[in-house]
Design a protein around this motif. Sequence first.
Motif, PDB file in Angstrom:
ATOM      1  N   PHE A 193       0.836  -1.193   0.000  1.00 30.21           N
ATOM      2  CA  PHE A 193       0.000   0.000   0.000  1.00 30.21           C
ATOM      3  C   PHE A 193       0.877   1.250   0.000  1.00 30.21           C
ATOM      4  CE2 PHE A 193      -2.008   3.555   2.035  1.00 30.21           C
ATOM      5  CZ  PHE A 193      -3.199   3.663   1.346  1.00 30.21           C
ATOM      6  N   LYS A 194       1.912   1.256   0.837  1.00 29.48           N
ATOM      7  CA  LYS A 194       2.799   2.420   0.943  1.00 29.48           C
ATOM      8  C   LYS A 194       3.406   2.768  -0.407  1.00 29.48           C
ATOM      9  CE  LYS A 194       7.109   2.509   2.309  1.00 29.48           C
ATOM     10  NZ  LYS A 194       8.349   2.338   3.028  1.00 29.48           N
ATOM     11  N   ASP A 195       3.914   1.769  -1.120  1.00 32.94           N
ATOM     12  CA  ASP A 195       4.521   2.010  -2.432  1.00 32.94           C
ATOM     13  C   ASP A 195       3.476   2.516  -3.426  1.00 32.94           C
ATOM     14  OD1 ASP A 195       6.956   1.165  -1.438  1.00 32.94           O
ATOM     15  OD2 ASP A 195       6.724  -0.882  -2.200  1.00 32.94           O
ATOM     16  N   CYS A 196       2.324   1.871  -3.416  1.00 39.40           N
ATOM     17  CA  CYS A 196       1.242   2.263  -4.322  1.00 39.40           C
ATOM     18  C   CYS A 196       0.842   3.712  -4.074  1.00 39.40           C
ATOM     19  CB  CYS A 196       0.040   1.336  -4.120  1.00 39.40           C
ATOM     20  SG  CYS A 196      -1.430   1.813  -5.068  1.00 39.40           S
ATOM     21  N   TYR A 197       0.607   4.049  -2.811  1.00 43.70           N
ATOM     22  CA  TYR A 197       0.143   5.391  -2.466  1.00 43.70           C
ATOM     23  C   TYR A 197       1.199   6.451  -2.795  1.00 43.70           C
ATOM     24  CZ  TYR A 197      -1.691   9.331   0.115  1.00 43.70           C
ATOM     25  OH  TYR A 197      -2.154  10.578   0.444  1.00 43.70           O
ATOM     26  N   THR A 198       2.438   6.183  -2.442  1.00 45.75           N
ATOM     27  CA  THR A 198       3.507   7.155  -2.683  1.00 45.75           C
ATOM     28  C   THR A 198       3.666   7.435  -4.176  1.00 45.75           C
ATOM     29  OG1 THR A 198       4.652   6.456  -0.668  1.00 45.75           O
ATOM     30  CG2 THR A 198       5.951   7.660  -2.287  1.00 45.75           C
ATOM     31  N   LYS A 199       3.729   6.391  -4.988  1.00 48.16           N
ATOM     32  CA  LYS A 199       3.875   6.573  -6.445  1.00 48.16           C
ATOM     33  C   LYS A 199       2.669   7.301  -7.026  1.00 48.16           C
ATOM     34  CE  LYS A 199       6.744   2.517  -7.049  1.00 48.16           C
ATOM     35  NZ  LYS A 199       6.783   1.124  -7.493  1.00 48.16           N
ATOM     36  N   CYS A 200       1.484   6.848  -6.633  1.00 51.22           N
ATOM     37  CA  CYS A 200       0.262   7.468  -7.144  1.00 51.22           C
ATOM     38  C   CYS A 200       0.223   8.951  -6.789  1.00 51.22           C
ATOM     39  CB  CYS A 200      -0.953   6.748  -6.556  1.00 51.22           C
ATOM     40  SG  CYS A 200      -2.544   7.463  -7.006  1.00 51.22           S
ATOM     41  N   PHE A 201       0.535   9.279  -5.547  1.00 54.87           N
ATOM     42  CA  PHE A 201       0.465  10.656  -5.072  1.00 54.87           C
ATOM     43  C   PHE A 201       1.456  11.549  -5.818  1.00 54.87           C
ATOM     44  CE2 PHE A 201       1.239  14.188  -2.208  1.00 54.87           C
ATOM     45  CZ  PHE A 201      -0.046  14.527  -1.811  1.00 54.87           C
ATOM     46  N   ILE A 202       2.668  11.072  -5.999  1.00 56.99           N
ATOM     47  CA  ILE A 202       3.687  11.873  -6.698  1.00 56.99           C
ATOM     48  C   ILE A 202       3.267  12.130  -8.143  1.00 56.99           C
ATOM     49  CG2 ILE A 202       6.057  11.856  -7.590  1.00 56.99           C
ATOM     50  CD1 ILE A 202       6.839  10.418  -4.935  1.00 56.99           C
ATOM     51  N   PHE A 203       2.805  11.087  -8.832  1.00 52.48           N
ATOM     52  CA  PHE A 203       2.372  11.270 -10.223  1.00 52.48           C
ATOM     53  C   PHE A 203       1.167  12.212 -10.288  1.00 52.48           C
ATOM     54  CE2 PHE A 203       4.620   7.240 -11.395  1.00 52.48           C
ATOM     55  CZ  PHE A 203       5.401   7.794 -12.404  1.00 52.48           C
TER      56      PHE A 203
END
Length: 118
Positions: free
Chosen positions: A28-38
């Motif tokens: 979840f952490k990786d998914c959220y971080t990448k999604c948020f930055i993009f």
Amino acid sequence: MKVRKLMRAIVMVVLGVGMLSGTNSASFKDCYTKCFIFCMIEPSQTLCSCTTHCLKDCIFPEIQNDVRDDSDSLGFCKLGCAFSKCSTFSSKHTPNGEKVDNCVGSCSNKCTKTYSSP
């Protein structure tokens, strides 16, 4: 303006390489971080819209085209909890993926019952 374009290009390359070198099952952490930055790279997006979009997409990563069944009621409870308790941890320049992940994880403990409509 040139600095912003350069920064955008660097972020895209770093995230792209990271996505290609990682495994298929992202946390979840990786998914959220990448999604948020993009999401925040897009000029028309706001902090609130990115947080909402990324919480939804990372809590329900396998759901395509809004097709859901009754077994997802636990996920919807978790999503509601995440919106109300975890959405304020991210800032415009800092996704705080670890903090959001811990908060969303605590929502699983609050959403243990499955309710069905009569």
